[in-house]
Write a protein that holds these residues in place. Sequence first.
Motif, PDB file in Angstrom:
ATOM      1  N   THR A  50      12.373 -13.100  -7.654  1.00  0.00           N
ATOM      2  CA  THR A  50      11.790 -13.200  -8.930  1.00  0.00           C
ATOM      3  C   THR A  50      10.954 -11.913  -9.221  1.00  0.00           C
ATOM      4  OG1 THR A  50       9.820 -13.885  -7.305  1.00  0.00           O
ATOM      5  CG2 THR A  50      10.943 -15.679  -8.322  1.00  0.00           C
ATOM      6  N   PRO A  51      11.924 -11.044  -9.830  1.00  0.00           N
ATOM      7  CA  PRO A  51      11.301  -9.678 -10.154  1.00  0.00           C
ATOM      8  C   PRO A  51      10.238  -9.909 -11.214  1.00  0.00           C
ATOM      9  CG  PRO A  51      13.406  -9.971 -10.964  1.00  0.00           C
ATOM     10  CD  PRO A  51      13.147 -11.221 -10.057  1.00  0.00           C
ATOM     11  N   GLU A  52      10.110 -10.931 -11.810  1.00  0.00           N
ATOM     12  CA  GLU A  52       8.973 -11.150 -13.002  1.00  0.00           C
ATOM     13  C   GLU A  52       7.577 -11.461 -12.387  1.00  0.00           C
ATOM     14  OE1 GLU A  52      11.907 -14.508 -13.763  1.00  0.00           O
ATOM     15  OE2 GLU A  52      11.884 -13.160 -12.348  1.00  0.00           O
ATOM     16  N   ILE A  53       7.432 -11.605 -11.113  1.00  0.00           N
ATOM     17  CA  ILE A  53       6.249 -11.838 -10.212  1.00  0.00           C
ATOM     18  C   ILE A  53       5.914 -10.513  -9.687  1.00  0.00           C
ATOM     19  CG2 ILE A  53       4.923 -13.159  -8.867  1.00  0.00           C
ATOM     20  CD1 ILE A  53       6.558 -15.511  -9.755  1.00  0.00           C
ATOM     21  N   ARG A  54       4.914 -10.154  -9.803  1.00  0.00           N
ATOM     22  CA  ARG A  54       4.379  -9.117  -8.988  1.00  0.00           C
ATOM     23  C   ARG A  54       3.399  -9.714  -8.102  1.00  0.00           C
ATOM     24  NH1 ARG A  54       1.164  -4.894 -12.054  1.00  0.00           N
ATOM     25  NH2 ARG A  54       2.015  -3.556 -10.845  1.00  0.00           N
ATOM     26  N   LEU A  55       3.644  -8.841  -6.673  1.00  0.00           N
ATOM     27  CA  LEU A  55       2.706  -9.415  -5.564  1.00  0.00           C
ATOM     28  C   LEU A  55       2.491  -8.354  -4.724  1.00  0.00           C
ATOM     29  CD1 LEU A  55       5.263 -12.281  -4.739  1.00  0.00           C
ATOM     30  CD2 LEU A  55       3.074 -12.605  -5.751  1.00  0.00           C
ATOM     31  N   ARG A  56       1.334  -8.506  -4.115  1.00  0.00           N
ATOM     32  CA  ARG A  56       0.744  -7.478  -3.329  1.00  0.00           C
ATOM     33  C   ARG A  56       0.896  -7.680  -1.837  1.00  0.00           C
ATOM     34  NH1 ARG A  56      -2.095  -3.123  -3.016  1.00  0.00           N
ATOM     35  NH2 ARG A  56      -2.490  -3.040  -5.061  1.00  0.00           N
ATOM     36  N   LEU A  57       2.036  -6.998  -1.050  1.00  0.00           N
ATOM     37  CA  LEU A  57       2.453  -7.590   0.304  1.00  0.00           C
ATOM     38  C   LEU A  57       2.449  -6.500   0.981  1.00  0.00           C
ATOM     39  CD1 LEU A  57       5.537  -9.468  -1.395  1.00  0.00           C
ATOM     40  CD2 LEU A  57       3.429 -10.293  -0.441  1.00  0.00           C
ATOM     41  N   LEU A  58       2.856  -6.750   2.365  1.00  0.00           N
ATOM     42  CA  LEU A  58       3.055  -5.575   3.592  1.00  0.00           C
ATOM     43  C   LEU A  58       4.619  -5.351   3.195  1.00  0.00           C
ATOM     44  CD1 LEU A  58       1.552  -7.135   6.709  1.00  0.00           C
ATOM     45  CD2 LEU A  58       1.062  -4.982   5.560  1.00  0.00           C
ATOM     46  N   THR A  59       4.611  -4.030   3.161  1.00  0.00           N
ATOM     47  CA  THR A  59       6.190  -3.676   3.133  1.00  0.00           C
ATOM     48  C   THR A  59       6.445  -2.569   4.112  1.00  0.00           C
ATOM     49  OG1 THR A  59       5.776  -1.699   1.702  1.00  0.00           O
ATOM     50  CG2 THR A  59       5.932  -3.710   0.652  1.00  0.00           C
ATOM     51  N   PRO A  60       7.710  -2.249   4.431  1.00  0.00           N
ATOM     52  CA  PRO A  60       7.927  -0.905   5.294  1.00  0.00           C
ATOM     53  C   PRO A  60       7.393   0.237   5.182  1.00  0.00           C
ATOM     54  CG  PRO A  60       9.889  -2.012   4.968  1.00  0.00           C
ATOM     55  CD  PRO A  60       8.953  -2.716   3.833  1.00  0.00           C
ATOM     56  N   ARG A  61       6.646   0.555   3.946  1.00  0.00           N
ATOM     57  CA  ARG A  61       5.782   1.775   3.657  1.00  0.00           C
ATOM     58  C   ARG A  61       4.319   1.491   3.974  1.00  0.00           C
ATOM     59  NH1 ARG A  61       9.845   1.076  -0.156  1.00  0.00           N
ATOM     60  NH2 ARG A  61       8.316  -0.212  -1.509  1.00  0.00           N
ATOM     61  N   CYS A  62       4.195   0.373   4.460  1.00  0.00           N
ATOM     62  CA  CYS A  62       2.592   0.072   4.730  1.00  0.00           C
ATOM     63  C   CYS A  62       2.401   0.212   6.453  1.00  0.00           C
ATOM     64  CB  CYS A  62       2.366  -1.328   4.287  1.00  0.00           C
ATOM     65  SG  CYS A  62       2.387  -1.870   2.601  1.00  0.00           S
ATOM     66  N   ARG A  63       1.302   0.818   6.515  1.00  0.00           N
ATOM     67  CA  ARG A  63       0.601   1.131   7.908  1.00  0.00           C
ATOM     68  C   ARG A  63       0.803   0.037   8.902  1.00  0.00           C
ATOM     69  NH1 ARG A  63      -5.535   1.113   9.318  1.00  0.00           N
ATOM     70  NH2 ARG A  63      -5.605   1.371  11.370  1.00  0.00           N
ATOM     71  N   PHE A  64       0.307  -1.041   8.577  1.00  0.00           N
ATOM     72  CA  PHE A  64       0.792  -2.537   9.498  1.00  0.00           C
ATOM     73  C   PHE A  64       2.010  -3.014   9.616  1.00  0.00           C
ATOM     74  CE2 PHE A  64      -4.108  -2.184   8.856  1.00  0.00           C
ATOM     75  CZ  PHE A  64      -4.509  -2.193   9.933  1.00  0.00           C
ATOM     76  N   TRP A  65       3.021  -2.381   8.860  1.00  0.00           N
ATOM     77  CA  TRP A  65       4.398  -2.810   9.111  1.00  0.00           C
ATOM     78  C   TRP A  65       4.710  -2.917  10.428  1.00  0.00           C
ATOM     79  CZ3 TRP A  65       7.148  -5.984   6.077  1.00  0.00           C
ATOM     80  CH2 TRP A  65       8.575  -5.917   6.462  1.00  0.00           C
ATOM     81  N   LYS A  66       4.505  -1.673  10.927  1.00  0.00           N
ATOM     82  CA  LYS A  66       5.035  -1.461  12.402  1.00  0.00           C
ATOM     83  C   LYS A  66       3.817  -1.014  13.338  1.00  0.00           C
ATOM     84  CE  LYS A  66       9.253   0.947  11.098  1.00  0.00           C
ATOM     85  NZ  LYS A  66      10.100   2.061  11.109  1.00  0.00           N
TER      86      LYS A  66
END
Length: 248
Positions: A50-66
């Motif tokens: 759903t590219p038409e919906i923007r969401l704030r999420l954890l991604t591999p670029r986020c500190r807590f991903w790893k």
Amino acid sequence: SLTKTSGTSSRSTSQLGRHFHHRTPGNFLDPEVRAFLEENTEVISSGNLTPEIRLRLLTPRCRFWKERADLWPFADPFWAIYWPGGQALSRYILDNPNIVRMGSVLDLGSGCGATAIAAVMSGASHVLANDIDPIAGMAMVINCELNNVNPFPIAIKNITDTKLDKWDLIVLGDMFYDEHLADCLHHWLGKCIKMYGTKVLIGDPGRPQFTGHSIHRQLHKVIEYSLPEPTRRENNGLTSSIVWSYQP
């Protein structure tokens, strides 16, 4: 990384965790919590269905991903992942707005709130998002703002233990990751359908706890979506997600 394979979640005993854990769950506008979430998540609109919906999420670029999970000061952030079942439900509702238009919708286990947002975008008259994690409530408020959607009511509790309410449609994605929870949902959803004629749509990529449960014999396959490559990588190679209609 997070996996929806059990119903347990850990809580940090850090000072930050204790500070937020005792806040009133309904206070979804706590500026300190919001600042922490915005600092440690990323706004995305690609790599999912759903590219038409923007969401704030954890991604591999986020500190807590790893980083070690016990450094995260709240309950496990299941809301911070856009799970495949929720993606399929949201895509289906956006493509078929007549499913929800002018009706009442309960998004059970809403997480990031994407499916509830899709229902609002598609013209639902009343939407309630439900999750047991108060931090998910904050995330939903933020995600509504990102999509210029008026915040919908949010219930932070296990509503399957409360009096049944009438809904035109109940949607739930990625909730069948634990056998006991699956049993409870099977029983509760069946009562909703029997009492009110509620329609139920379930999104799931085919987890063993779902496909091996007795509820699977009472499902009708509505549509199957091929998952984008980023979602496949983040979900151990799962290739597709399915929307099911529950018809006991």
